[in-house]
Structures are given as structure tokens and as C-alpha cells.
Design an enzyme around this catalytic site. Structure first.
Site, mmCIF file in Angstrom:
data_model
loop_
_atom_site.group_PDB
_atom_site.id
_atom_site.type_symbol
_atom_site.label_atom_id
_atom_site.label_comp_id
_atom_site.label_asym_id
_atom_site.label_seq_id
_atom_site.Cartn_x
_atom_site.Cartn_y
_atom_site.Cartn_z
ATOM 1 N N ASP A 1 -3.072 -18.036 -0.080
ATOM 2 C CA ASP A 1 -4.114 -18.704 -0.879
ATOM 3 C C ASP A 1 -4.776 -19.807 -0.064
ATOM 4 O OD1 ASP A 1 -1.680 -20.043 -0.963
ATOM 5 O OD2 ASP A 1 -1.834 -20.643 -3.069
ATOM 6 N N TYR B 1 0.823 -1.206 0.000
ATOM 7 C CA TYR B 1 0.000 0.000 0.000
ATOM 8 C C TYR B 1 0.863 1.265 0.000
ATOM 9 C CZ TYR B 1 -4.754 -1.803 0.823
ATOM 10 O OH TYR B 1 -5.987 -2.384 0.703
ATOM 11 N N ASP C 1 -6.342 -6.919 4.081
ATOM 12 C CA ASP C 1 -7.503 -6.253 3.476
ATOM 13 C C ASP C 1 -8.440 -7.302 2.895
ATOM 14 O OD1 ASP C 1 -9.087 -4.128 2.386
ATOM 15 O OD2 ASP C 1 -8.147 -4.511 0.440
ATOM 16 N N ASP D 1 -12.239 -9.066 4.624
ATOM 17 C CA ASP D 1 -13.555 -9.039 3.966
ATOM 18 C C ASP D 1 -14.156 -10.440 3.922
ATOM 19 O OD1 ASP D 1 -13.373 -6.306 3.446
ATOM 20 O OD2 ASP D 1 -14.126 -6.506 1.395
ATOM 21 N N LYS E 1 3.165 -15.243 1.797
ATOM 22 C CA LYS E 1 3.328 -15.931 0.511
ATOM 23 C C LYS E 1 4.833 -16.200 0.370
ATOM 24 C CE LYS E 1 1.626 -17.499 -3.405
ATOM 25 N NZ LYS E 1 0.693 -18.632 -3.495
#
Ligand code: IPM
Ligand code: MG
Length: 361
Positions: free
Chosen positions: A224, A141, A248, A252, A192
């Protein structure tokens, strides 16, 4: 000593849900003599419209001076064609970054009354209580360089940089381990590391830090797989810690397990627990102005603010109990409505919480 709360309602459904949270804070302020003082400042699209920028320096100063910030939501189609540097989102990102609110706590808690509103089967989610600890002021970000550049062949290329320094990883790791110590002592770090060096370092630092927390059972998961596990068997998780972008996305997904993203509050804290509190959902321009948005995530964010930054834990609990009570009573906004419950709008829901509060002490 009085404490100062800065209210930043923002755009879309932000002002609608904020006025419900404010009404509740005003009542509690009087009822319990909390000594809170409230200021308001524009942010996001609203600030672009009034001042030409998504966050003025004056508003930033107000945020710095406040004891806590209550934030609604920002963004909407009206401002989407603006250049990136002055989009509404930049106001929020600047606040997070300037105030060093690196520790983002996103609890995904299922209210038992809403088990049937979840997109998973009730037995998969009943009792669900996950805390996602998201790093909020670094990673892709904020990494430099970033932009869109022209290649020699005349084609444009977009690029961003995914960076984390050791100290950034360590400080968010500490927030997560400390949170795990207060809960079920299980921490899953999401990365990751099979592809990205930055998260290989992340894994190394988190593992190193775990020596200081021998009681916490640490595991690592690729993002993942974590996304899949959240949907397959969410109750395996207690605390999850991850970087800005993965957090982020996963938050959700976790939110939806609880019935609706309209239920999830969040806290963004600095090193000294000064914080900004906002619902995990966005400004929902598609339903803005219709009076149907769920104000509960906003109201629960106000509760988190009372607990974490203002030292009124018992008052926070009072709000949380009132929310639970209105759910017991069958009040549901459209996002959590299921057959046999009472569908209400934003104001009615806010008023129901207020009424429930008035009947408790
Ligand atoms: C969130 C939001 C923000 C983010 C946007 C509005 C910039 O999605 O708080 O999760 O990406 O962090
Ligand atoms: Mg988000």
C-alpha cells in the site's frame, strides 16, 4: 543459424499493433541479415473462436520450440461470459506457466519528450527509470485450491490461495538483484508482511539473498505504501521486486507515470533467458479496430526480444532510438497526444518508426 520467432497477436488491438512490430522486424531482418524466421499461432479469444480453447496444445508446442515469442494482447467483452477455465486470459497464463516464464521485467521509462503527458508534474517524473521485476508463474494467480464453493448456509464463497515457496522467491529475487547490479544498485522489495505470512517469508528470503549482493542497497516496503510512493515520489525507485498480483497492479500504476501504458514493453523470461515479449497494456477492446492504438509498447517489446532472447542488442538499440526520434519529431498517438504535437494513428506511427529506422544503420 536461423532463429525462430513465434508471433501471437491475440485479440482487440493486438493484431493492429502486432502488424506494425512485424513490419519493423521484417525490415531489420533483411537490412541486418538477422536470420529470423517467423511463425504465427492463435491465442486468447481468437483461439477460442477458431479452436474452442484459448491455447491449443499445438500452439503451446510451437511456443516451446521457438527461440522467442512475441505476444500482442488478449481478451475482450465477447469472451467475458465464458467460464473461467476457457477465458482468453487462460491462454496467456498457461503459456507463462508451462514455459516457466517466471521473471517478468517491466521497465517504466519516461521518454523526456512525453514528460507533459504524464499524470504527474513533469519535474516529478523527468528522468524516471524504474524496473519492476514481477514474479509471473506463482502467487495467488496460480495457487491451489481455488474456486467458488457452496457453503452450508447455501451461500457461495469464492476463494484463492496465495502461495510462494522459498525456491520461487529466491529465483525471482536473484533476477531482481542481478538487474539492480546492472543499474543503480537499489532494490525495493514489495510485500504485505504485516498481514500475510506468505509475504513474511518473501521478506525473509529476499533479506537472506541480499547477503550475496552486498553492493545492492535493499529496502522493503508494504504494497500500500509502495503504491503511494510511486505516485508521490517515483524517482526514489530503481528496481522493485514483488509477487505476481502486486506486480500486476504496481506496473500499471508505474506505466501511467510515463505518460501512457501504451508505451511500456515487457519481457517474461525463464531460467535460460528464453522469453515471451508483450506490451504491458491489454487488448483495449474499446478502441480496437479504429486504427488509433499506440503501437510503441509492442514495437519496444520486439526490441526487448532482440536484446534478451536473440542476442541482437545493437539492433534493439536501433529500434529504441528510432522510437525516440519519432517522438522528437512530434508524432503522437491519441493516448500520448498533447497540444502542439502531431496526432497520428497506429499505422502512421508504425510507418514513422520504420522511416526513422531506414535513415539509420
Ligand atoms: C498483465 C495482464 C494479465 C495479468 C492479464 C491479461 C491476465 O494484466 O500482463 O499485466 O494479470 O497478468
Ligand atoms: Mg496487468
Amino acid at each position: 543459424m536461423s532463429k525462430n520467432v513465434l508471433i501471437m497477436a491475440g485479440d482487440g488491438i493486438g493484431p493492429e499493433i502486432m502488424s506494425q512490430a512485424e513490419q519493423i522486424l521484417h525490415f531489420l531482418n533483411q537490412d541486418e541479415g538477422l536470420g529470423l524466421e517467423f511463425d504465427h499461432a492463435a491465442v486468447g479469444g481468437a483461439a477460442i473462436d477458431s479452436d474452442g480453447v484459448p491455447l491449443t496444445d499445438a500452439a503451446l508446442d510451437q511456443a516451446r520450440a521457438a527461440d522467442a515469442i512475441l505476444f500482442g494482447a488478449i481478451g475482450g467483452p465477447k469472451w467475458e461470459s465464458l467460464e473461467m477455465a476457457i477465458r482468453p486470459e487462460k491462454g496467456l497464463l498457461r503459456l507463462r506457466s508451462e514455459l516457466q516464464l517466471f521473471g517478468n521485467l517491466r521497465p517504466a521509462l519516461l521518454y523526456p519528450q512525453l514528460a507533459s503527458a504524464s499524470s504527474l508534474k513533469a519535474e516529478k517524473v523527468s528522468g524516471l527509470d524504474i524496473l519492476i521485476v514481477r514474479e509471473l508463474t506463482g502467487g495467488i494467480y496460480f495457487g491451489q485450491p481455488r474456486g467458488v464453493r457452496m457453503l452450508e448456509n447455501g451461500e457461495r464463497q469464492g476463494y484463492n490461495t496465495y502461495v510462494y515457496s522459498e525456491s520461487e522467491i529466491r529465483r525471482i529475487g536473484r533476477v531482481a538483484f542481478e538487474a539492480a547490479m546492472k543499474r543503480n544498485k537499489k532494490l525495493c522489495s514489495v510485500d504485505k508482511a504485516n498481514v500475510l505470512e506468505v509475504t513474511e517469508l518473501w521478506r525473509e528470503i529476499i533479506t537472506d539473498l541480499s547477503q550475496e549482493y552486498p553492493q545492492v542497497e535493499l529496502s522493503h516496503m508494504y504494497v500500500d505504501n509502495a503504491a503511494m510512493q510511486l505516485i508521490r515520489e517515483p524517482k526514489q525507485f530503481d528496481v522493485m521486486v514483488t509477487g505476481n498480483m502486486f506486480g500486476d497492479i504496481l506496473s500499471d500504476a508505474a506505466a501511467m507515470l510515463t505518460g501512457s501504458i501504451g508505451m511500456l514493453p515487457s519481457a517474461s523470461l525463464d531460467q535460460n533467458n528464453k522469453g515471451m515479449y508483450e506490451p504491458c497494456h491489454g487488448s483495449a477492446p474499446d478502441i480496437a479496430g479504429q486504427g488509433i492504438a499506440n503501437p510503441l509498447a509492442m514495437i519496444l517489446s520486439a526490441a526487448m526480444m532482440l536484446r534478451y532472447s536473440l542476442g541482437f542488442g545493437a539492433t534493439a538499440e536501433r529500434i529504441e532510438q528510432a522510437v525516440s526520434r519519432v517522438l522528437d519529431q512530434g508524432y503522437r498517438t491519441a493516448d500520448i497526444h498533447t497540444e502542439g504535437t502531431n496526432k497520428v494513428g497506429t499505422e502512421e506511427m508504425g510507418n514513422a518508426v520504420l522511416t526513422a529506422l531506414k535513415s539509420t544503420h
